[in-house]
Enzyme design. Structure first.
Site, PDB file in Angstrom:
ATOM      1  N   ARG A  43       0.825  -1.216   0.000  1.00  0.00           N
ATOM      2  CA  ARG A  43       0.000   0.000   0.000  1.00  0.00           C
ATOM      3  C   ARG A  43       0.858   1.265   0.000  1.00  0.00           C
ATOM      4  O   ARG A  43       0.556   2.240  -0.683  1.00  0.00           O
ATOM      5  CB  ARG A  43      -0.922   0.013   1.213  1.00  0.00           C
ATOM      6  N   HIS A  46       2.395   1.681  -3.427  1.00  0.00           N
ATOM      7  CA  HIS A  46       1.354   2.093  -4.357  1.00  0.00           C
ATOM      8  C   HIS A  46       1.012   3.571  -4.200  1.00  0.00           C
ATOM      9  O   HIS A  46       0.734   4.276  -5.174  1.00  0.00           O
ATOM     10  CB  HIS A  46       0.104   1.244  -4.128  1.00  0.00           C
TER      11      HIS A  46
END
Length: 212
Positions: A43, A46
């Site tokens: 995460r 990203h």
């Protein structure tokens, strides 16, 4: 009127997430990251587009699971700034958990003046009724993290997990090191890096990985 250029790009949201997760795994070395933190690491990568960001990722043993269990139990998420709050995907929260930021409350400014500190730090004092077992996400202010650690030392309830992502050149590194040394459950990004988007991303990782 000329025809629009023939852009070719993925439009399906699910496919975008799947392809993002695949490319992140290809571009990243997660061998030094504990398995339980892989969702968090992915995460974070990203969110900022930098595979190397996870070299500074640190966590206490069982931290991610403690955060997941707290959310599953319906505990609130306490945020130092609205930008962290706004980045949390409400639809993924398991119990429609309350996401709280007290920074904008009217009591904060006079309290900050009385305490001789920042509004972000003073806002932490208003967390006391909800702090026990909560997930704390700090993505902006080192003073908020320092003040939280001070208040817990003085007797405030302990949260289930502190996500330490304050950013900047003054106090960010030091506040996160203090968190690491506090003995409290934490996930943190060491050094100057951090920010609201990364703190929110860490919360979102606790509610489900990028590729599910």
């Amino acid at each position: 009127m000329t025809a629009s250029p023939p852009y070719r790009y993925i439009k399906d949201p699910a496919e975008i997430y799947r392809e993002s997760a695949r490319l992140i795994r290809e571009a990243s070395d997660l061998s030094a990251v504990p398995d339980e933190l892989h969702d968090v690491a992915i995460r974070l990568i990203h969110t900022c587009g930098r595979p190397d960001v996870v070299t500074g990722l640190r966590a206490s043993a069982g931290a991610a699971e403690a955060g997941r269990q707290a959310l599953a139990a319906g505990k609130p998420i306490l945020c130092d700034v609205e930008m962290v709050s706004k980045g949390i995907i409400r639809s993924r929260l398991p119990k429609r958990n309350e996401v709280m930021c007290t920074l904008g409350l009217g009591a904060v400014a006079p309290l900050a003046q009385r305490l001789g500190t920042t509004r972000s730090a003073a806002a932490v004092d208003l967390w006391q009724p909800w702090l026990a077992g909560a997930v704390v996400a700090i993505g902006n202010a080192p003073t908020a993290l320092f003040h939280l650690l001070e208040r817990i030392h003085e007797g405030f309830p302990k949260p289930a997990l502190i996500l330490g992502f304050p950013v900047g050149f003054v106090g960010a590194t030091e506040s996160k090191q203090a968190l690491i040394e506090s003995g409290l459950p934490y996930i943190a990004l060491t050094g100057r890096e951090g920010g609201s988007a990364l703190a929110a991303a860490a919360v979102n990782a606790l509610t489900g990985s990028l590729d599910t």
